[in-house]
Design a protein around this motif. Structure first.
Motif, PDB file in Angstrom:
ATOM      1  N   VAL A  88      28.117 -42.338  21.618  1.00  0.00           N
ATOM      2  CA  VAL A  88      29.346 -41.051  21.506  1.00  0.00           C
ATOM      3  C   VAL A  88      28.962 -39.873  20.931  1.00  0.00           C
ATOM      4  O   VAL A  88      28.586 -38.451  20.826  1.00  0.00           O
ATOM      5  N   LEU A  89      29.061 -40.758  19.570  1.00  0.00           N
ATOM      6  CA  LEU A  89      28.905 -40.125  18.374  1.00  0.00           C
ATOM      7  C   LEU A  89      27.188 -39.558  18.029  1.00  0.00           C
ATOM      8  O   LEU A  89      27.655 -38.411  17.532  1.00  0.00           O
ATOM      9  N   PHE A  90      26.726 -39.803  18.348  1.00  0.00           N
ATOM     10  CA  PHE A  90      25.060 -39.906  17.843  1.00  0.00           C
ATOM     11  C   PHE A  90      24.466 -38.311  19.341  1.00  0.00           C
ATOM     12  O   PHE A  90      24.366 -37.920  18.833  1.00  0.00           O
ATOM     13  N   ILE A  91      25.558 -39.064  20.597  1.00  0.00           N
ATOM     14  CA  ILE A  91      24.681 -37.641  22.103  1.00  0.00           C
ATOM     15  C   ILE A  91      25.761 -37.305  21.232  1.00  0.00           C
ATOM     16  O   ILE A  91      25.119 -35.590  22.064  1.00  0.00           O
ATOM     17  N   ALA A  92      26.936 -37.204  21.881  1.00  0.00           N
ATOM     18  CA  ALA A  92      27.442 -35.456  21.997  1.00  0.00           C
ATOM     19  C   ALA A  92      27.916 -35.285  20.918  1.00  0.00           C
ATOM     20  O   ALA A  92      28.415 -33.403  20.921  1.00  0.00           O
ATOM     21  N   VAL A  93      28.753 -35.856  20.063  1.00  0.00           N
ATOM     22  CA  VAL A  93      29.709 -35.221  18.637  1.00  0.00           C
ATOM     23  C   VAL A  93      28.654 -34.881  17.370  1.00  0.00           C
ATOM     24  O   VAL A  93      28.884 -33.917  17.235  1.00  0.00           O
ATOM     25  N   TYR A  94      27.455 -35.525  17.539  1.00  0.00           N
ATOM     26  CA  TYR A  94      26.584 -34.893  16.249  1.00  0.00           C
ATOM     27  C   TYR A  94      25.862 -33.924  16.422  1.00  0.00           C
ATOM     28  O   TYR A  94      25.559 -32.986  16.139  1.00  0.00           O
ATOM     29  N   PRO A  95      25.406 -33.656  17.638  1.00  0.00           N
ATOM     30  CA  PRO A  95      24.213 -32.431  18.020  1.00  0.00           C
ATOM     31  C   PRO A  95      25.558 -31.123  17.883  1.00  0.00           C
ATOM     32  O   PRO A  95      25.555 -30.097  17.706  1.00  0.00           O
ATOM     33  N   ILE A  96      27.072 -31.261  18.226  1.00  0.00           N
ATOM     34  CA  ILE A  96      27.972 -30.166  18.349  1.00  0.00           C
ATOM     35  C   ILE A  96      27.797 -30.179  16.882  1.00  0.00           C
ATOM     36  O   ILE A  96      27.444 -28.685  16.314  1.00  0.00           O
ATOM     37  N   VAL A  97      27.638 -30.612  16.105  1.00  0.00           N
ATOM     38  CA  VAL A  97      28.440 -31.008  14.308  1.00  0.00           C
ATOM     39  C   VAL A  97      27.121 -29.760  14.380  1.00  0.00           C
ATOM     40  O   VAL A  97      27.214 -29.100  13.144  1.00  0.00           O
ATOM     41  N   ARG A  98      25.923 -30.772  14.728  1.00  0.00           N
ATOM     42  CA  ARG A  98      25.084 -29.289  13.983  1.00  0.00           C
ATOM     43  C   ARG A  98      24.798 -28.685  13.756  1.00  0.00           C
ATOM     44  O   ARG A  98      24.130 -27.603  13.256  1.00  0.00           O
ATOM     45  N   VAL A  99      25.246 -28.368  16.020  1.00  0.00           N
ATOM     46  CA  VAL A  99      25.339 -27.203  16.226  1.00  0.00           C
ATOM     47  C   VAL A  99      25.966 -25.521  15.192  1.00  0.00           C
ATOM     48  O   VAL A  99      25.643 -24.950  14.698  1.00  0.00           O
ATOM     49  N   LEU A 100      27.218 -26.580  15.002  1.00  0.00           N
ATOM     50  CA  LEU A 100      28.034 -25.307  14.661  1.00  0.00           C
ATOM     51  C   LEU A 100      28.055 -25.305  13.024  1.00  0.00           C
ATOM     52  O   LEU A 100      27.526 -24.084  12.291  1.00  0.00           O
ATOM     53  N   ALA A 101      27.037 -26.411  12.146  1.00  0.00           N
ATOM     54  CA  ALA A 101      26.294 -25.782  10.377  1.00  0.00           C
ATOM     55  C   ALA A 101      25.765 -25.350  10.506  1.00  0.00           C
ATOM     56  O   ALA A 101      24.820 -25.134   9.637  1.00  0.00           O
ATOM     57  N   GLU A 102      24.443 -24.894  11.773  1.00  0.00           N
ATOM     58  CA  GLU A 102      23.307 -24.680  11.681  1.00  0.00           C
ATOM     59  C   GLU A 102      23.517 -22.635  11.847  1.00  0.00           C
ATOM     60  O   GLU A 102      23.085 -21.642  12.146  1.00  0.00           O
ATOM     61  N   SER A 103      25.195 -22.585  12.130  1.00  0.00           N
ATOM     62  CA  SER A 103      25.984 -20.640  13.049  1.00  0.00           C
ATOM     63  C   SER A 103      26.298 -20.854  11.871  1.00  0.00           C
ATOM     64  O   SER A 103      26.193 -19.055  11.574  1.00  0.00           O
ATOM     65  N   THR A 104      26.473 -21.420  10.708  1.00  0.00           N
ATOM     66  CA  THR A 104      26.840 -21.253   9.022  1.00  0.00           C
ATOM     67  C   THR A 104      25.377 -21.034   8.372  1.00  0.00           C
ATOM     68  O   THR A 104      26.057 -20.444   7.361  1.00  0.00           O
ATOM     69  N   VAL A 105      24.071 -20.960   8.658  1.00  0.00           N
ATOM     70  CA  VAL A 105      23.880 -20.715   7.837  1.00  0.00           C
ATOM     71  C   VAL A 105      22.911 -18.160   7.991  1.00  0.00           C
ATOM     72  O   VAL A 105      22.988 -18.744   9.060  1.00  0.00           O
ATOM     73  N   THR A 106      23.191 -18.234   6.996  1.00  0.00           N
ATOM     74  CA  THR A 106      22.545 -16.849   7.164  1.00  0.00           C
ATOM     75  C   THR A 106      21.401 -16.753   5.803  1.00  0.00           C
ATOM     76  O   THR A 106      20.752 -17.398   5.257  1.00  0.00           O
ATOM     77  N   PRO A 107      20.711 -16.450   7.013  1.00  0.00           N
ATOM     78  CA  PRO A 107      19.234 -16.225   6.878  1.00  0.00           C
ATOM     79  C   PRO A 107      18.953 -15.012   5.301  1.00  0.00           C
ATOM     80  O   PRO A 107      19.655 -14.185   5.890  1.00  0.00           O
TER      81      PRO A 107
END
Length: 298
Positions: A38-57
């Motif tokens: 569950v952590l790998f399939i559901a939680v990790y993608p959401i955390v990865r998306v949230l982390a990507e949204s904080t990147v300032t190009p």
């Protein structure tokens, strides 16, 4: 002479006391594999998306969040997503309640076949509904061809598939069984004696429906409506095939930002908003369902 009593363990005063029961680690070990999945399939993608949204190009003076949330395209997509989801859910509730009442309380030849056909829709992918709509109501579809042959007008009489109305009608057609099935299950548990007693006392069918049937069906209606609202809020296939470029919702905007223009931070921000909407709706559904359950038990 009586049998000797069981000997009790003797410990020295102040010595270590024996544990009453050793801790069993087997349930914990058995729960680790599904938890990791569950952590790998559901939680990790959401955390990865949230982390990507904080990147300032590089080259952007403002943060991605302020830039995306302040854009007109986001506001239009958010409003259109909510409007289509709410309208489709309302249509599914009205049509689903009507179909469930007819199938449950108005026997007619072929009612079981109709029920099986409704169940079959649940197994079909959503794009088949959109293709059927295109073949029937498209500009070159069967209905326009029939109208053209009757009136002689070469202009298509029906041209609504690329509008929000076309998306709403397609979603109502596809998601109505998600309301019909829970209602039929709720009606099947309704005691027929209550209906017979109400009818014997002179109550009209509309009064029986309003005072006896619907109060028992509210939990199923709320559950089906909440599920449909959640599904329509995140629907992408019907919007892509039916609305095309004329209807841009949040899922379609996420696809455009992430795949077409390859703006991953912007797509991550939109995806985060979509996840927040879905979680808020799910929490609301759980609260409403819990309230209905408590009221029914009391």
């Amino acid at each position: 002479m009586s049998a000797p009593a069981a000997l009790e363990p003797i410990t020295a005063p102040g010595g270590p006391q024996p544990t009453a029961r050793q801790r069993n680690w087997k349930p914990v070990l058995w729960s680790l594999p599904p938890l990791l999945v569950v952590l790998f399939i559901a939680v990790y993608p959401i955390v990865r998306v949230l982390a990507e949204s904080t990147v300032t190009p590089t080259g952007r003076g403002t943060s991605v969040w302020s830039q995306v949330l302040g854009s007109e395209s986001f506001r239009n997509a958010l409003w259109r997503t909510v409007f289509i989801a709410v309208s489709s859910t309302a249509g599914c509730l009205i049509l689903g309640a009507f179909l469930a009442i007819v199938l449950a309380f108005v026997p007619f030849p072929g009612s079981q076949v109709v029920g099986r056909l409704i169940d079959t829709v649940l197994t079909l992918p959503s794009f088949l509904i959109t293709l059927a709509f295109t073949f029937l109501y498209g500009t070159a579809g069967a209905v326009n061809a029939l109208i053209t042959s009757i009136t002689g007008n070469n202009e298509p009489a029906l041209n609504f598939l690329s509008t929000p109305l076309g998306v709403i009608l397609a979603e109502i057609t596809f998601f109505t069984p998600f309301v019909v099935r829970p209602l039929l299950a709720a009606f099947a548990q309704l005691p027929r004696e209550q209906l017979d007693v109400a009818a014997s006392l002179g109550a009209s069918p509309w009064r029986v429906l309003r005072r006896v049937v619907l109060p028992e069906a509210w939990p199923a209606l709320a559950a089906g409506g909440s599920l449909v609202l959640l599904l329509t809020l995140n629907e992408f296939g019907i919007v892509l095939f039916t609305g095309a470029k004329g209807v841009i919702t949040l899922p379609a905007l996420i696809y455009t930002r992430g795949i077409v223009t390859f703006d991953l931070p912007g797509a991550a921000v939109l995806a985060s908003v979509q996840v927040l909407l879905s979680l808020t709706l799910y929490i609301g559904y759980r609260l409403i369902f819990a309230r209905f359950t408590v009221e029914k038990e009391n």
